[in-house]
Write an enzyme that holds these catalytic residues in place. Structure first.
Site, mmCIF file in Angstrom:
data_model
loop_
_atom_site.group_PDB
_atom_site.id
_atom_site.type_symbol
_atom_site.label_atom_id
_atom_site.label_comp_id
_atom_site.label_asym_id
_atom_site.label_seq_id
_atom_site.Cartn_x
_atom_site.Cartn_y
_atom_site.Cartn_z
ATOM 1 N N ALA A 73 -84.830 80.446 10.015
ATOM 2 C CA ALA A 73 -83.715 81.400 9.895
ATOM 3 C C ALA A 73 -83.870 82.465 10.965
ATOM 4 C CB ALA A 73 -83.741 82.070 8.521
ATOM 5 N N TYR A 138 -76.689 89.899 8.233
ATOM 6 C CA TYR A 138 -77.760 89.017 7.741
ATOM 7 C C TYR A 138 -77.408 88.499 6.346
ATOM 8 C CZ TYR A 138 -82.391 87.657 5.923
ATOM 9 O OH TYR A 138 -83.446 86.978 5.344
ATOM 10 N N LYS A 142 -76.599 84.569 5.313
ATOM 11 C CA LYS A 142 -77.472 83.879 4.354
ATOM 12 C C LYS A 142 -76.667 83.391 3.146
ATOM 13 C CE LYS A 142 -81.341 83.339 4.588
ATOM 14 N NZ LYS A 142 -82.106 82.213 5.213
HETATM 15 N N1 LIG Z 1 -88.832 88.088 5.878
HETATM 16 C C1 LIG Z 1 -88.251 88.591 4.798
HETATM 17 O O1 LIG Z 1 -88.486 89.756 4.430
HETATM 18 C C2 LIG Z 1 -87.302 87.756 3.987
HETATM 19 C C3 LIG Z 1 -86.648 88.346 2.903
HETATM 20 C C4 LIG Z 1 -85.747 87.569 2.175
HETATM 21 C C5 LIG Z 1 -85.526 86.232 2.504
HETATM 22 N N2 LIG Z 1 -86.169 85.703 3.582
HETATM 23 C C6 LIG Z 1 -85.875 84.318 3.934
HETATM 24 O O2 LIG Z 1 -87.057 83.541 3.764
HETATM 25 C C7 LIG Z 1 -87.121 82.519 4.765
HETATM 26 C C8 LIG Z 1 -88.466 82.574 5.485
HETATM 27 O O3 LIG Z 1 -88.601 83.881 6.058
HETATM 28 P P1 LIG Z 1 -89.805 84.211 7.038
HETATM 29 O O4 LIG Z 1 -90.123 85.655 6.870
HETATM 30 O O5 LIG Z 1 -90.882 83.190 6.915
HETATM 31 O O6 LIG Z 1 -89.076 84.037 8.432
HETATM 32 P P2 LIG Z 1 -89.703 84.127 9.908
HETATM 33 O O7 LIG Z 1 -91.136 84.506 9.829
HETATM 34 O O8 LIG Z 1 -88.766 84.937 10.716
HETATM 35 O O9 LIG Z 1 -89.642 82.602 10.353
HETATM 36 C C9 LIG Z 1 -88.430 81.967 10.622
HETATM 37 C C10 LIG Z 1 -88.702 80.846 11.583
HETATM 38 O O10 LIG Z 1 -87.468 80.182 11.863
HETATM 39 C C11 LIG Z 1 -87.486 79.856 13.235
HETATM 40 N N3 LIG Z 1 -86.140 79.646 13.760
HETATM 41 C C12 LIG Z 1 -85.205 80.560 14.121
HETATM 42 N N4 LIG Z 1 -84.104 79.953 14.586
HETATM 43 C C13 LIG Z 1 -84.331 78.623 14.492
HETATM 44 C C14 LIG Z 1 -83.578 77.463 14.817
HETATM 45 N N5 LIG Z 1 -82.331 77.556 15.339
HETATM 46 N N6 LIG Z 1 -84.118 76.259 14.591
HETATM 47 C C15 LIG Z 1 -85.350 76.139 14.084
HETATM 48 N N7 LIG Z 1 -86.134 77.184 13.778
HETATM 49 C C16 LIG Z 1 -85.622 78.413 13.976
HETATM 50 C C17 LIG Z 1 -88.149 81.042 13.885
HETATM 51 O O11 LIG Z 1 -88.606 80.698 15.180
HETATM 52 P P3 LIG Z 1 -88.694 81.852 16.308
HETATM 53 O O12 LIG Z 1 -89.693 82.837 15.798
HETATM 54 O O13 LIG Z 1 -89.111 81.089 17.500
HETATM 55 O O14 LIG Z 1 -87.304 82.447 16.400
HETATM 56 C C18 LIG Z 1 -89.288 81.335 12.907
HETATM 57 O O15 LIG Z 1 -90.428 80.576 13.213
HETATM 58 C C19 LIG Z 1 -85.887 82.736 5.665
HETATM 59 O O16 LIG Z 1 -84.848 81.893 5.231
HETATM 60 C C20 LIG Z 1 -85.493 84.167 5.387
HETATM 61 O O17 LIG Z 1 -84.114 84.389 5.605
HETATM 62 C C21 LIG Z 1 -87.052 86.423 4.315
#
Ligand SMILES: NC(=O)c1ccc[n+]([C@@H]2O[C@H](COP(=O)([O-])OP(=O)(O)OC[C@H]3O[C@@H](n4cnc5c(N)ncnc54)[C@H](OP(=O)(O)O)[C@@H]3O)[C@@H](O)[C@H]2O)c1
Length: 301
Positions: A73, A138, A142
């Site tokens: 994401a 965002y 989502k």
């Molecule tokens: N972080 C939070 O606080 C939070 C809160 C609520 C929900 N969430 C949800 O939980 C999930 C996991 O979050 P997270 O914190 O682990 O996210 P993250 O650390 O930002 O990891 C997301 C990964 O997705 C990759 N990505 C982005 N665009 C892409 C594409 N087009 N194709 C393939 N990969 C792609 C990114 O690669 P790059 O780094 O190279 O861009 C990154 O490795 C997400 O769906 C997020 O929306 C997160």
């Protein structure tokens, strides 16, 4: 069982890998059904989820998958506000591409979503069917991802989480530690309430949910509600850093950072569906943070 995990370099992707490789998480062992799992991990450099042709080609070459966990994401909330079209392309269209591919091979999919699908007007923890009304790009993208995933795949789990921190990657905990050490001061919003959540605990619950056939939407956060300011104070206190702590209202923060996205004033989630089905094993956020602070020096990337 064959599994595909996207977003492998992200916070959650790394914790899912840690759990699957050790067959355990900090809060318990993961189900035996995963003991012989063959897992493919991909990220942007191997599979761009927004490219439908690439997704279909990947499934044709490497599938079929019994389970897809889509952690990929665009998660930069302020960045999404600047370029909503780019965020939509990944968070919604990308999510749909993955769900269609999962459906085509009769597999299950887990789609991660966020507390930011809610407007922030509640004063009690939100359950899964409370009214949706995102106030940021965002949140909108989502939510669109949730809708498209559910429509495209019969065996879909939508898992909404919040304020995530894992051992690998950037997050609020690491940012606060850095600012407190470098500047001797942290300035943090004190009127937005939610649930800090350990990515390791979340990975555990996702693997438990995905082992069932109870499809639908789940809230999954560590238990307890606090402000970003409370969370920041707990972080620097746990690290034993003596620094100045300044609480800011959202309005004051917006004055300092006018480009920042609006965030809900209250987005605390209740893990109601979990509690009603397989049980809510998520810890209080303070306990999860204490474990994280102990292990971070060893596991930090
Ligand atoms: N972080 C939070 O606080 C939070 C809160 C609520 C929900 N969430 C949800 O939980 C999930 C996991 O979050 P997270 O914190 O682990 O996210 P993250 O650390 O930002 O990891 C997301 C990964 O997705 C990759 N990505 C982005 N665009 C892409 C594409 N087009 N194709 C393939 N990969 C792609 C990114 O690669 P790059 O780094 O190279 O861009 C990154 O490795 C997400 O769906 C997020 O929306 C997160």
């Amino acid at each position: 069982m064959k599994i595909l995990i996207t977003g492998e370099r992200g916070q959650l992707g790394n914790e899912l890998r840690r759990c699957l490789e050790t067959m355990g998480a900090e809060i318990g062992p993961i189900p035996d059904v995963y003991s012989d799992a063959e897992v493919d991990y991909v990220d942007y450099h191997t599979l761009d989820i927004s490219d439908a042709d690439a997704v279909n080609a990947w499934y044709t070459e490497h599938g079929p998958y019994d389970l897809t966990i889509n952690c990929a994401a665009i998660t930069n909330v302020d960045g999404c506000e600047q370029d909503e079209a780019a965020a939509l392309h990944v968070n919604a269209i990308g999510a749909e591409n993955m769900a269609r591919a999962a459906q085509a091979c009769d597999g299950k999919i887990v789609c991660l979503s966020t507390d930011y699908v809610f407007p922030g007007v509640s004063s009690v923890p939100l359950v899964e069917d409370d009214p949706i009304a995102p106030i940021s790009a965002y949140g909108r993208t989502k939510w669109e991802g949730e809708v498209l995933t559910s429509a495209a795949c019969d065996k879909s789990f939508i898992v909404r989480t919040a304020w995530l921190y894992g051992y690998v990657g950037k997050n609020f905990v690491k940012t606060m530690l850095h600012l407190a050490r470098e500047n001797g001061k942290i300035s943090v919003v004190n009127d937005q309430l939610g649930n800090p959540t350990s990515a390791n605990d979340l990975a555990y619950e996702i693997l438990k949910i995905a082992a069932t056939s109870n499809y639908g939407t789940y809230h999954c956060t560590n238990n307890g509600t606090c402000s970003w300011f409370d969370f920041a104070c707990a972080i620097v206190d746990a690290a034993g850093i003596d620094c100045e702590k300044e609480g800011l209202s959202s309005a004051e923060y917006k004055e300092r950072f006018p480009q920042s996205a609006d965030r809900p004033a209250y987005s605390s989630l209740e893990n109601a569906h979990l509690a009603a089905t397989i049980g809510d094993e998520m810890r209080p956020w303070q306990e999860a943070l204490a474990t994280y602070m102990q292990r971070l020096p060893e596991l930090d990337d």
